[in-house]
Design an enzyme around this catalytic site. Structure first.
Site, short mmCIF file in Angstrom:
data_model
loop_
_atom_site.label_atom_id
_atom_site.label_comp_id
_atom_site.label_asym_id
_atom_site.label_seq_id
_atom_site.Cartn_x
_atom_site.Cartn_y
_atom_site.Cartn_z
CB CYS A 332 -0.99 -0.02 0.86
SG CYS A 332 -1.06 -1.27 2.28
NE ARG A 361 2.69 -9.42 5.14
CZ ARG A 361 1.23 -9.33 4.83
NH1 ARG A 361 0.43 -10.24 5.35
NH2 ARG A 361 0.96 -8.55 4.00
CD GLN A 379 -1.30 -9.86 0.25
OE1 GLN A 379 -1.15 -8.29 0.13
NE2 GLN A 379 -2.07 -10.22 1.67
CG ASP A 381 -1.73 -5.95 -2.24
OD1 ASP A 381 -2.98 -5.78 -2.01
OD2 ASP A 381 -0.71 -5.52 -1.78
CG HIS A 383 -3.74 -0.61 -2.67
ND1 HIS A 383 -2.33 -1.47 -3.12
CD2 HIS A 383 -4.01 -1.20 -1.38
CE1 HIS A 383 -2.29 -2.28 -1.69
NE2 HIS A 383 -3.08 -1.80 -0.77
CE LYS A 463 -11.74 -6.92 8.94
NZ LYS A 463 -10.64 -7.94 9.06
CG HIS A 509 -6.05 -1.52 1.54
ND1 HIS A 509 -4.60 -1.29 1.92
CD2 HIS A 509 -6.68 -0.54 2.28
CE1 HIS A 509 -4.45 -0.36 2.39
NE2 HIS A 509 -5.73 0.15 2.80
#
Lengths: 640, 640
Positions: A332, A361, A379, A381, A383, A463, A509
């Site tokens: 992000c 991580r 991911q 992922d 945005h 969310k 997200h």
């Protein structure tokens, strides 16, 4: 005299003073009376036979309640210790808590093997059948010393409790008494099904400097049927364990020199690449733009995003130009740097940045587990930067995207949960209310049943989570849609509207598959390695009946390859039966055997993984059918 | 009396004692006499007029020789200082060396602007036309102090030289004399073309604690033509600078929080993805297997591979589980971990692992430059594991792969260099000899002219490098093929042969494009932003003549998108001319204008980037032609 009792649903009812949980359960239903294990009176969990003498909130606990289940397994651990003390009088019992899937108990001076389990289980059965009641008692350190002569562990525990200002209590069932805080169920007879699972070594207090004890694991259920279901589930899950299948099919490996980071062998890399290609095709159709972002960033970025303050222990640190840097755990903040790198007009919105970048991580090493818990992940992922007016359309389109992937493509069922404003939320009250309503409207408009989790949203926005159900009934939180009013503030991310005025952007997200590694693991387990044709590393294997058919096999392979089909030839000298079995173990969806008949007729003999055999299939037909099956991402491999 | 002189080619010739370089040059050719700048006598570079009094190795130096060019530019710096001293008598000259593209001279107490350049250049021209000879002289510290009254810089330099045990010498041309070791050309008149380029500030001795001096940059050539060519080249290179084009076309950005790591905007990401797809298609055809490997590895891996010992200063370090880890700078060691993770049979060979993983190299911040020098890069890296018998076929196939990519796909010319066993080589003598012969045979068989660099191979094996030539004539080392006998030893990488015996594997490192970031930069500069159609981020832009044609434009866009073509619509209210100009600035290869005529006839008006316009193109025809052009990766956009 009467007491007023409040039930979990808030209803109140008057009972005679001294009424017991057992009586209350009976008054409610036969089923509850049968399933009741213990009762929670205000904050205290106790025996169903304890008389209730004052007004209280009560809850009758069964195995379906997390607290009931824990008391049940905790009591099972006591039954185990009871049996062990009867059979091995020298064994010193130490501690025995309930755990997620059952319970364990650690003993010193106990020398047994799994072959002793039937004997121990049969002793446990006697204790259960004896219908012994669990009785709680306040005791002194002296009592403990007398109760456990020569057992320094219990003495040490008791002294610790006292030092922490806690009271010493024991629970007794029949002739067995244990230092214990509880809670327990009412009687041993409630444990209708109990089973010892395995032995392990365990250090006293988890410290490798201490003596190693013998840990006995077990599990227990209120019925034989539930135990059998659980054992079946374990058996099935073991067969489907992606770590085992991953090794057998040569999909991936791990190495001690990079714990938690997957090495995908060629076959595993095919799966990841196919998943990424699949998403990229959808991204192209659905107006996403892929971006590539750096891997390491100055600490200053993470301070600005807040990760430094809230997530630092999970970040891998490095250094550049004498300054602290970190490997990104999330994409992000880098997308915000790109978004804010120029003045943005409303005409550009919504802007959907997708990123397959590697994230790191620093999970605790002991928690790493195959593809399910890793340190390096990728991911799917993205945005979405949009105006608040655009949220609803974006959410609708995301819900559609998720349905397309999970239901239409993989035929997964899933549950949906909506989490709303928590107490310590950031951002404008009105914006929250509006955004939550937008999410609710979108869910309703998509005709989706969802569970509401009030106050469970992130501090930065509400969310929607999607929990996918696999063939063993396990659920996996995969897709997520999160609104964020916070990061745009921190990065001052704005757009210029038609009227020339600046507004804060709304950031969404979202991930569809979540971590690709984890999703690949879920697929492998769900399909027990028999992946859908389009995802399978080797789609076709050609087996030659004799060496003289190799040229024909090569010609077929060439034609398939030119159509983008992943094919390999096995021309080894082994018997056809063995080669077929090998191919089936390798979960190859389409096995072609070629011999005289096929070469002469320019045809193929095709065997699918579910055992169907097709003879005399024309080559061109086969190629066209397979190409179509792959293109349509069909889950079943059937030929016409 | 005679002297015997040895020429660079090893031939010897007798000359009269006292013969000069000028006379020798004349005796060889008129051209050499004209181009000669100075002469190297044994290790000494001196004037063409110096008499040669003993046997020696000699080389007449021209601008084509690196040493000749440096002497030439060094002399140009002296001419600059000479002119400055004449025009600005208070200026103190300090140092003035030749550099890659010309020369500079640093002055204290010189206050000028680029507007003063013509005046200075004209003074320099006078000095050049005066045909002044460079004369070397041995001097004392006292001489220097007298020569440079009040110039502490020269005094400091002279004292330094003496302290290091070096002699003090000056070079004089006419009335200008400078403390200098040389060498220089013979006379100022040799500098036919000289030009001042820019001013900069520079600290004395590069130390920011010292006074800032005025640095004057210039360049010089032996002919006006060469200077003009160079200035044209600079102009062209500036126009094509990928950093400028990258910003204009929104391909990528950088941020101070991650120096040297590229952020690819959506349009830049398209280029990288298309390059990767292109390579993946070839990998599928050519029998490569893609793998994914971790990003961080325990120090133990890098110690085993030798990177820790030889490359540590370029590695980003991190930590996991309390141990030292590093971000990988190369993929090879991780491929060896995969290769050695199981017993390998000769039947599996050759095994070709391709990896697009991110690599990190901690380059010095000041050297980072756009896409050309980065800290995070992605190579089209592959490692081939094969038997020594398989080397030749692999090399032949690699040479073919490289030709296919560079010549057939991008129409690049390239030079090839073969580097052989260096003095400090590791590995068996015989294996080296055999491997070199295999490379030579493969190059010959592929009919490739190559330059031999004896002794220039890596210590671990011989290599072939490919230098691509761009449209400005610049060469870029891109593809490389390197044999490695060393890493397989370190990792004990073996295979089991048909006879059941174990043998060491041969490892071939190879990259085709090299770093994808850098190659994208080369392409942007080579094509001046006008990328081949298949690589272009936006392939088609549709411009509407009026708003009522938007539905037609959208319909056309939908059809193109369904064929995988990247298309966008510009329906802004601006004039058609402006929209076309905008699209051209954005280097959009196909501009469609739609209005009445197009909508009615279901046709398109197409404008290509080279200015061709086609009217009345049928929609279906257009889609088919463009699809084919993209599929064939055509470099020219022409319609039928």
């Amino acid at each position: 005299m009467a007491v007023i009792l409040t039930f979990p649903d808030g209803s109140k009812k008057e009972f005679e003073k001294g009424v017991t949980g057992r009586e209350i359960a009976k008054s409610i239903s036969h089923k509850l009376a049968k399933e009741a294990l213990c009762i929670k009176i205000d904050d205290d969990i106790t025996s169903l036979d304890a008389p209730i003498k004052k007004d209280a909130k009560i809850k009758i606990l069964t195995f379906e309640d997390e607290e009931g289940k824990y008391a049940f397994r905790h009591s099972s651990a006591h039954v185990l210790a009871h049996a062990i003390k009867r059979l091995y009088s020298n064994a010193k019992n130490t501690i025995g808590p309930p755990v997620d899937e059952g319970f364990y108990y650690d003993f010193d001076d106990l020398n047994i093997t799994p072959e002793d389990f039937p004997k121990i289980e049969s002793e446990m059965q006697k204790i259960i059948e004896a219908d012994l009641y669990f009785e709680k008692k306040l005791v002194s350190l002296e009592d403990i010393k007398k109760l456990f002569p020569g057992n320094s562990y219990k003495k040490e525990l008791a002294e610790d409790f006292l030092q922490k200002g806690e009271k010493l209590t024991t629970y007794r069932q029949g002739d067995f008494e244990d230092l214990c805080e509880g809670p327990h169920v009412t009687s041993t007879s409630m444990m209708k099904a109990i089973k010892l699972m395995k032995l392990a070594g365990a250090f006293w207090r988890g410290d490798s400097k201490n003596k190693q004890l013998t840990r006995v694991y077990g599990t227990s259920f209120p019925s034989k049927k539930q135990l059998d279901e659980y054992l079946n589930f374990l058996e099935e899950a073991k067969k489907r364990d992606h770590r085992r299948i991953g090794q057998e099919l040569e999909l991936f490996m791990f190495h001690d020199w990079s714990p938690g980071s997957v090495f995908f062998y060629p076959k595993g890399a095919v799966i990841i690449n196919e998943l990424v290609n699949f998403l990229r095709e959808e991204y192209f159709k659905r107006g996403y733009s892929e971006v590539f972002t750096p891997q390491i960033f100055n600490k200053a970025l993470w301070e600005k995003s807040g990760h430094w303050q809230h997530y630092k222990e999970n970040i891998f640190l490095t250094e550049a130009d004498g300054q602290e840097f970190a490997l990104k755990p999330m994409n992000c903040p880098s997308h915000l740097l790109m978004y804010t790198s120029k003045v943005r007009s409303y005409r550009e919105l919504p802007l959907r940045y997708a990123d397959f970048g590697s994230l790191h991580r620093n999970e605790i090493r002991g928690t790493l587990s195959g593809l399910f818990r890793v340190r390096k992940l990728c991911q799917d992922d993205a945005h979405i930067f949009c105006t608040s007016d655009q949220i609803q359309l974006e959410i609708l389109s995301l819900i559609d995207f998720i349905k397309f992937v999970y239901k239409d493509t993989f035929d997964f069922d899933y549950n949906v949960e909506l989490s709303t404003k928590p107490e310590k939320a950031l951002g404008d009250e009105l914006l929250w209310a509006k955004a939550e309503q937008v999410l609710i409207d979108a869910l309703n408009q998509s005709k989706i049943n969802y569970k509401l989790n009030p106050g469970d949203g992130a501090f930065y926005g509400p969310k929607i989570d999607f929990h996918v159900k696999d063939c063993l009934g396990r659920t996996w939180q995969c897709a997520t849609i999160q609104l964020d009013f916070q990061l745009p503030e921190r990065f001052n991310a704005e757009y210029v509207d038609a009227d020339g005025k600046k507004h804060k952007i709304v950031m969404i997200h979202r991930a569809i598959l979540g971590s690709l590694e984890r999703f690949a693991g879920i697929l492998v387990e769900h399909f027990a390695g028999k992946l859908p044709l389009w995802l399978t590393p080797v789609q076709v294997q050609i087996l030659t009946i004799a060496d003289r058919f190799i040229p024909y096999a090569q010609d077929v392979a060439k034609e398939l390859k030119e159509s983008g089909i992943r094919v390999e030839i096995k021309d080894s000298a082994e018997t056809m039966n063995k080669k077929v079995r090998e191919a089936q173990l390798q979960k190859i969806p389409l096995i072609l055997t070629v011999g005289e008949k096929e070469e002469v007729g320019n045809t193929l003999a095709v065997r699918t993984l579910d055992g169907k055999v097709y003879f005399g299939i024309k080559r061109a037909d086969f190629v066209e059918q397979i190409k179509l099956l792959i293109k349509m991402k069909g889950l079943k491999v059937e030929l016409k």
